[in-house]
Design a protein around this motif. Structure first.
Motif, mmCIF file in Angstrom:
data_model
loop_
_atom_site.group_PDB
_atom_site.id
_atom_site.type_symbol
_atom_site.label_atom_id
_atom_site.label_comp_id
_atom_site.label_asym_id
_atom_site.label_seq_id
_atom_site.Cartn_x
_atom_site.Cartn_y
_atom_site.Cartn_z
ATOM 1 N N HIS A 40 -8.205 -1.372 -2.520
ATOM 2 C CA HIS A 40 -7.951 -0.376 -1.481
ATOM 3 C C HIS A 40 -7.509 -1.113 -0.207
ATOM 4 C CE1 HIS A 40 -10.771 1.691 -4.230
ATOM 5 N NE2 HIS A 40 -9.989 2.725 -3.977
ATOM 6 N N TYR A 93 4.291 8.890 1.562
ATOM 7 C CA TYR A 93 3.414 8.028 0.782
ATOM 8 C C TYR A 93 3.170 8.625 -0.602
ATOM 9 C CZ TYR A 93 2.297 5.915 5.340
ATOM 10 O OH TYR A 93 2.372 5.304 6.566
ATOM 11 N N ASN A 110 -0.892 8.907 -5.287
ATOM 12 C CA ASN A 110 -2.017 8.047 -5.685
ATOM 13 C C ASN A 110 -2.552 7.245 -4.505
ATOM 14 O OD1 ASN A 110 0.172 6.345 -5.489
ATOM 15 N ND2 ASN A 110 -0.293 5.182 -7.334
ATOM 16 N N GLU A 111 -1.713 6.966 -3.513
ATOM 17 C CA GLU A 111 -2.170 6.243 -2.325
ATOM 18 C C GLU A 111 -2.998 7.163 -1.432
ATOM 19 O OE1 GLU A 111 -2.592 2.585 -0.660
ATOM 20 O OE2 GLU A 111 -1.264 3.008 -2.346
ATOM 21 N N THR A 112 -2.512 8.375 -1.225
ATOM 22 C CA THR A 112 -3.237 9.296 -0.341
ATOM 23 C C THR A 112 -4.542 9.774 -0.956
ATOM 24 O OG1 THR A 112 -1.942 11.164 -1.201
ATOM 25 C CG2 THR A 112 -1.124 10.076 0.781
ATOM 26 N N GLU A 113 -4.615 9.746 -2.290
ATOM 27 C CA GLU A 113 -5.844 10.197 -2.940
ATOM 28 C C GLU A 113 -6.832 9.060 -3.174
ATOM 29 O OE1 GLU A 113 -4.715 12.197 -6.498
ATOM 30 O OE2 GLU A 113 -4.181 14.079 -5.464
ATOM 31 N N GLN A 114 -6.345 7.905 -3.613
ATOM 32 C CA GLN A 114 -7.227 6.812 -4.001
ATOM 33 C C GLN A 114 -7.516 5.828 -2.871
ATOM 34 O OE1 GLN A 114 -5.683 5.030 -7.621
ATOM 35 N NE2 GLN A 114 -5.114 7.035 -8.446
ATOM 36 N N ASN A 115 -6.684 5.851 -1.831
ATOM 37 C CA ASN A 115 -6.898 4.952 -0.696
ATOM 38 C C ASN A 115 -6.960 5.769 0.585
ATOM 39 O OD1 ASN A 115 -7.234 2.499 0.620
ATOM 40 N ND2 ASN A 115 -5.061 1.985 0.630
ATOM 41 N N ARG A 116 -7.633 6.895 0.499
ATOM 42 C CA ARG A 116 -7.626 7.904 1.548
ATOM 43 C C ARG A 116 -8.107 7.374 2.898
ATOM 44 N NH1 ARG A 116 -10.298 13.284 -0.363
ATOM 45 N NH2 ARG A 116 -8.653 12.899 -1.907
ATOM 46 N N ALA A 117 -9.157 6.613 2.920
ATOM 47 C CA ALA A 117 -9.716 6.135 4.186
ATOM 48 C C ALA A 117 -8.735 5.243 4.929
ATOM 49 C CB ALA A 117 -11.024 5.388 3.934
ATOM 50 N N ALA A 142 -5.371 7.305 6.077
ATOM 51 C CA ALA A 142 -5.577 8.378 7.058
ATOM 52 C C ALA A 142 -5.064 8.023 8.457
ATOM 53 C CB ALA A 142 -7.053 8.770 7.105
ATOM 54 N N ASP A 195 2.150 13.350 7.106
ATOM 55 C CA ASP A 195 2.928 12.613 6.109
ATOM 56 C C ASP A 195 4.047 13.485 5.542
ATOM 57 O OD1 ASP A 195 3.755 10.689 4.286
ATOM 58 O OD2 ASP A 195 2.226 11.218 2.812
#
Length: 527
Positions: free
Chosen positions: A158, A492, A495-502, A505, A516
């Motif tokens: 991440h 983006y 998969n980036e916005t869901e799995q690396n959300r923090a 953001a 975005d």
């Protein structure tokens, strides 16, 4: 479409020999070894940049070239030409680059940094690393930079996002340091497809990139732009067409697995109906009596699956209708044209139907062995001309001198293509005399010429249009459009916005209202 993970490994590199800008047979290795030769990684990244079919098809042909109204008219162009949202296409470069080019260069830089026997290789890989990251941040905005690519080599799943402002600041540091590190007395770099290990050429490339990225900042930080542009020039940028950074591809039909041919050429020619030239682009050349026009734009009768056997009917069609492409809002089948009778040079009479009457790019521009021009002396000249106008600085000449140098160099580019034409000096001189810079319109005229120069490099043409504001483009809105504004970035991946959300953001917040979206602006593009 999922990216096919392939690493090109070259026999020539394994033997320690590679001819300048050429490459030999390909072997493939589906894994990335921790002790893979960094020189092979360099080769792989250089070839992928313009040889990979997937990214060149989606990013250049489907999105950026239509967005800046250079080409259009076919189904594949619709996403960029008519602003039809496709999240998969917007994500393509991100997914592909981080797992391939970025990961390879991050790895190569890390594994050569403490080896005095690979000092020049390390410097060149640092430059390539910046070049890879620049394309990503210019299209997306804030991205993982300090931790970018380490998900594939360092176990960071991440990665944090860096601000584009900070990324650019580091670009200038890296390019300066890498250029100064290069030393002809040190290691000979093998596997280099750009300059065959010529470190002095790499110095100029690094400094020219520094100039390019400096001028990205003219809207958001003009003083920093001036400082870095001046420093780049003083360190030594391109001074002639002999300095151009290009890759000469092989005359091989490119596939998703074989990248020796030009990936953008393969994207053009794999369609039954080839892209047409946008009337916006045609009008720029027509209105200035540009001598490139007769060479770049040709009428053809297409032969399905045999693009280079198509019949050139330019002269008889042009005699009747002049140069006619497609409107920014049209497919090739819109505004249907009635057949016309034409006579070929051999005396044969035939009928030219609708598609035959929409002009295309000439064969030499899209052949498999067409070179990919990464950066040119013409671009450098236009950037120096703009710097002279903006800041009244003399970086080797005034604006008029740099502008003339850029036009001349750009027209001479065409001879770099196999079977490409040579524009005569008298034609170039006549054009320059008839199209000199007009007070108050200098930046517009400079960047219209840049627009022409960057044909076949859609991502850079898109970046320069956003940076400069020229040419002024009218949005090509149709009933299919999903926005009424010309998009200005890529979104983006999901998969980036869901799995690396923090981590993503803050980057989304930095984009401003709307977050975005592809109509929001990256940091250096803020108004």
């Amino acid at each position: 479409m999922k990216t096919k993970s392939i690493i090109a490994v070259f026999i020539a590199c394994c033997l320690g020999t590679v001819s300048c800008n050429k490459f030999g047979d390909i072997n493939t290795d589906p894994t990335r070894s921790s002790d893979l030769d960094p020189a092979l990684q360099l080769t792989n990244v250089q070839l992928r940049y313009s040889g990979d079919l997937e990214t060149n098809e989606k990013i250049h042909l489907c999105l950026t070239m239509p967005l800046v109204q250079q080409v259009g008219g076919i189904w594949a162009n619709r996403w960029g030409q008519m602003y039809i949202y496709n999240r998969l296409y917007l994500s393509s470069l991100w997914d592909y680059s981080f797992r391939n080019g970025v990961a390879d260069m991050v790895s190569a830089v890390e594994r050569t940094k403490d080896n005095p026997q690979q000092s020049n290789l390390n410097a060149i890989c640092r430059i390539m690393k910046v070049y890879e990251f620049a394309r990503l941040t210019d299209l997306y905005g804030d991205i993982p930079y300090t931790e970018g690519g380490k998900a594939y080599i360092g176990g960071i799943t991440h990665p944090k996002f860096d601000r584009q402002e900070d990324i650019y600041a580091n670009f200038f540091v890296e390019l300066k340091a890498a250029a100064e590190q290069l030393d002809p007395a040190k290691d000979q770099v093998r596997g280099d497809l750009f300059y065959n290990g010529n470190v002095n050429a790499w110095k100029k490339f690094a400094n020219s990139l520094r100039l390019r990225y400096a001028m990205r900042l003219v809207k958001v930080n003009p003083e920093k732009a001036r400082q870095e542009a001046t420093a780049a020039y003083e360190a030594g940028v391109f001074t002639s067409n002999a300095d151009i950074c290009l890759l000469n591809h092989e005359d091989i039909q490119n596939t998703y697995a074989d990248m020796r041919g030009n990936g953008l050429s393969a994207a053009f020619t794999q369609s039954e109906v080839l892209p047409r030239v946008n009337n916006t682009f045609i009008e720029q050349l027509r209105s200035t009596n540009d001598p490139r026009m007769q060479h770049l734009f040709r009428y053809y009768i297409d032969i399905i699956n045999r693009p280079f056997d198509r019949i050139d009917i330019t002269d008889p069609v042009r005699a009747q209708i002049g140069y006619n492409g497609v409107k920014p809002t049209d497919y090739v089948w819109d505004e249907w044209l009635n057949p016309i009778q034409i006579q070929l040079s051999n005396g044969t009479t035939m009928e030219a139907v609708n598609n035959d009457q929409k002009v295309q790019l000439a064969n030499f521009m899209i052949r498999n062995n067409a070179p990919f021009l990464h950066m040119t002396y013409a671009e450098v000249s236009f950037l120096l001309a703009e710097a002279a106008v903006r800041w009244n600085v003399n970086l080797g000449g005034n604006a008029a001198t740099h502008f003339a140098n850029g036009v001349r160099a750009s027209m001479k580019h065409l001879s770099l293509y196999p079977s490409g034409p040579t524009i005569e000096d008298q034609q170039i001189n006549t054009f320059i005399q008839g199209n000199s810079l007009i007070p108050g319109r200098e930046i517009e005229l400079i960047n219209k010429q840049m627009w022409i120069t960057l044909l076949m490099n859609g991502t850079e043409a898109f970046a320069n249009w956003r940076r400069s504001g020229f040419p002024i483009l009218t949005p090509s809105i149709t009933g299919e459009s999903t926005t009424n504004k010309i998009p200005r970035r890529l979104e983006y991946p999901i998969n980036e916005t869901e799995q690396n959300r923090a981590n993503v953001a803050p980057a989304i917040v930095a984009l401003g209202a709307g977050g975005d979206t592809w109509v929001n602006r990256v940091w250096w593009d803020k108004q």
